[in-house]
Design a protein around this motif. Structure first.
Motif, PDB file in Angstrom:
ATOM      1  N   PRO A  59      31.272  18.883  27.366  1.00 17.01           N
ATOM      2  CA  PRO A  59      30.611  17.600  27.667  1.00 17.01           C
ATOM      3  C   PRO A  59      29.631  17.164  26.567  1.00 17.01           C
ATOM      4  CG  PRO A  59      30.654  18.989  29.609  1.00 17.01           C
ATOM      5  CD  PRO A  59      31.098  19.851  28.483  1.00 17.01           C
ATOM      6  N   ILE A  60      28.793  18.097  26.099  1.00 16.95           N
ATOM      7  CA  ILE A  60      27.816  17.755  25.060  1.00 16.95           C
ATOM      8  C   ILE A  60      28.538  17.338  23.781  1.00 16.95           C
ATOM      9  CG2 ILE A  60      26.043  18.686  23.519  1.00 16.95           C
ATOM     10  CD1 ILE A  60      25.003  20.329  25.836  1.00 16.95           C
ATOM     11  N   TYR A  61      29.530  18.113  23.391  1.00 17.79           N
ATOM     12  CA  TYR A  61      30.266  17.812  22.166  1.00 17.79           C
ATOM     13  C   TYR A  61      30.970  16.457  22.282  1.00 17.79           C
ATOM     14  CZ  TYR A  61      33.628  18.097  18.353  1.00 17.79           C
ATOM     15  OH  TYR A  61      34.368  17.827  17.239  1.00 17.79           O
ATOM     16  N   TYR A  62      31.602  16.207  23.401  1.00 17.70           N
ATOM     17  CA  TYR A  62      32.359  14.969  23.587  1.00 17.70           C
ATOM     18  C   TYR A  62      31.433  13.746  23.518  1.00 17.70           C
ATOM     19  CZ  TYR A  62      35.311  11.417  25.756  1.00 17.70           C
ATOM     20  OH  TYR A  62      36.012  10.256  26.016  1.00 17.70           O
ATOM     21  N   VAL A  63      30.314  13.813  24.254  1.00 17.70           N
ATOM     22  CA  VAL A  63      29.386  12.669  24.292  1.00 17.70           C
ATOM     23  C   VAL A  63      28.783  12.423  22.916  1.00 17.70           C
ATOM     24  CG1 VAL A  63      27.190  11.833  25.219  1.00 17.70           C
ATOM     25  CG2 VAL A  63      28.850  12.922  26.742  1.00 17.70           C
ATOM     26  N   LEU A  64      28.310  13.489  22.274  1.00 15.49           N
ATOM     27  CA  LEU A  64      27.675  13.336  20.962  1.00 15.49           C
ATOM     28  C   LEU A  64      28.660  12.832  19.914  1.00 15.49           C
ATOM     29  CD1 LEU A  64      25.169  13.639  19.247  1.00 15.49           C
ATOM     30  CD2 LEU A  64      25.731  16.056  18.910  1.00 15.49           C
ATOM     31  N   GLU A  65      29.861  13.351  19.943  1.00 13.63           N
ATOM     32  CA  GLU A  65      30.864  12.915  18.973  1.00 13.63           C
ATOM     33  C   GLU A  65      31.202  11.439  19.158  1.00 13.63           C
ATOM     34  OE1 GLU A  65      35.084  14.540  17.252  1.00 13.63           O
ATOM     35  OE2 GLU A  65      34.965  14.139  19.396  1.00 13.63           O
ATOM     36  N   LYS A  66      31.321  11.000  20.416  1.00 12.49           N
ATOM     37  CA  LYS A  66      31.651   9.599  20.669  1.00 12.49           C
ATOM     38  C   LYS A  66      30.519   8.683  20.208  1.00 12.49           C
ATOM     39  CE  LYS A  66      35.684  10.294  22.357  1.00 12.49           C
ATOM     40  NZ  LYS A  66      36.853   9.982  21.501  1.00 12.49           N
ATOM     41  N   ILE A  67      29.279   9.091  20.457  1.00 11.99           N
ATOM     42  CA  ILE A  67      28.129   8.277  20.028  1.00 11.99           C
ATOM     43  C   ILE A  67      28.121   8.137  18.512  1.00 11.99           C
ATOM     44  CG2 ILE A  67      25.605   8.219  19.857  1.00 11.99           C
ATOM     45  CD1 ILE A  67      25.520   9.524  22.638  1.00 11.99           C
ATOM     46  N   ILE A  68      28.352   9.247  17.817  1.00 12.44           N
ATOM     47  CA  ILE A  68      28.360   9.229  16.356  1.00 12.44           C
ATOM     48  C   ILE A  68      29.515   8.387  15.828  1.00 12.44           C
ATOM     49  CG2 ILE A  68      28.788  10.672  14.313  1.00 12.44           C
ATOM     50  CD1 ILE A  68      27.069  12.824  15.625  1.00 12.44           C
ATOM     51  N   ASN A  69      30.672   8.522  16.425  1.00 11.71           N
ATOM     52  CA  ASN A  69      31.835   7.735  15.984  1.00 11.71           C
ATOM     53  C   ASN A  69      31.607   6.238  16.179  1.00 11.71           C
ATOM     54  OD1 ASN A  69      33.276   9.971  15.187  1.00 11.71           O
ATOM     55  ND2 ASN A  69      34.430  10.148  17.096  1.00 11.71           N
ATOM     56  N   ILE A  70      31.006   5.885  17.322  1.00 12.80           N
ATOM     57  CA  ILE A  70      30.752   4.472  17.612  1.00 12.80           C
ATOM     58  C   ILE A  70      29.739   3.889  16.645  1.00 12.80           C
ATOM     59  CG2 ILE A  70      29.749   2.874  19.297  1.00 12.80           C
ATOM     60  CD1 ILE A  70      31.009   4.672  21.496  1.00 12.80           C
ATOM     61  N   THR A  71      28.623   4.593  16.449  1.00 17.49           N
ATOM     62  CA  THR A  71      27.574   4.073  15.566  1.00 17.49           C
ATOM     63  C   THR A  71      28.028   4.028  14.110  1.00 17.49           C
ATOM     64  OG1 THR A  71      26.624   6.314  15.519  1.00 17.49           O
ATOM     65  CG2 THR A  71      25.626   4.731  17.017  1.00 17.49           C
TER      66      THR A  71
END
Length: 226
Positions: A61-73
């Motif tokens: 969960p942590i990896y998925y959320v953080l990766e998505k935030i970074i990819n979006i920004t």
């Protein structure tokens, strides 16, 4: 000689105080945004690595959320990010213009890029070294500091160099919308008033910054490479 300089750089001569001020503002923007992005980016990059699949603190969960935030920004063009971050910038520093108003968007634009660079750097650490550290009873935090970060110093320096070079370009872009610094100077005089010599000088100064950063990075990489 003076006549030649006056002929080639007529506007530069009269704008020297403003050029000095803009250069100082750009250096301040690079230093402040760079240092903040460095520390936050290191932390986020480490989290991405250690929480990834099969790693020492695997947490999907942590990896998925953080990766998505970074990819979006990372996918947001910086010029759009400058405008979108105005309410947040005003809330944090009280203004969205000038050097002070550039810090927030510069940090927001740099952190995702640097965090991904750090993830790539740490991912190159030999898995055998990590497994050996685990076999000797090292805690996750000991592995992070003594294995991941220590073994990745040259790659971290390389990532930092790339990020700071990119940051030089972002400061110029921030200046184009009132963020201060050399970018603002080039737009106000070089573009809007057709004083082309001002533009050339700002480009040369920025190129000097890039070469100094790249040169310093190369020296550190050579000294830290095993």
């Amino acid at each position: 000689m003076e006549d030649l300089i006056q002929k080639l750089l007529p506007n530069v001569i009269t704008k020297l105080p403003e050029i000095y001020k803009a250069t100082g503002e750009t250096l301040l923007m690079i230093a402040v945004a760079g240092l903040i992005s460095f520390f936050i980016g290191i932390v986020l990059g480490v989290i991405l690595v250690v929480t990834g699949k099969g790693n020492i603190l695997e947490n999907k969960p942590i990896y998925y959320v953080l990766e998505k935030i970074i990819n979006i920004t990372r996918s947001i063009p910086f010029i759009i990010l400058l405008a979108a971050a105005i309410p947040l910038t005003r809330a944090i520093v009280g203004t969205a213009i000038g050097t002070k108003g550039s810090y927030v968007p510069l940090v927001l634009g740099t952190i995702p890029f640097f965090a991904r660079q750090i993830e790539n750097a740490l991912s190159e650490v030999d898995k055998g070294v990590i497994e050996a550290a685990q076999a000797m009873g090292s805690s996750p935090f000991e592995i992070i500091f003594r294995v991941y970060l220590k073994e990745s110093i040259p790659n971290i320096v390389r990532a930092t160099t790339i990020t700071f070079v990119s940051l030089v370009g972002l400061t110029a872009m921030a200046g184009s919308v009132g963020g201060g610094g050399l970018g603002d100077l080039a737009i106000r005089y070089g573009y809007q008033r057709y004083q082309v010599d001002i533009t050339y000088v700002t480009v040369i100064i920025l190129l000097v910054f890039v070469n100094i950063i790249q040169g310093a990075g190369n020296i550190i990489i050579k000294k830290t490479t095993h």
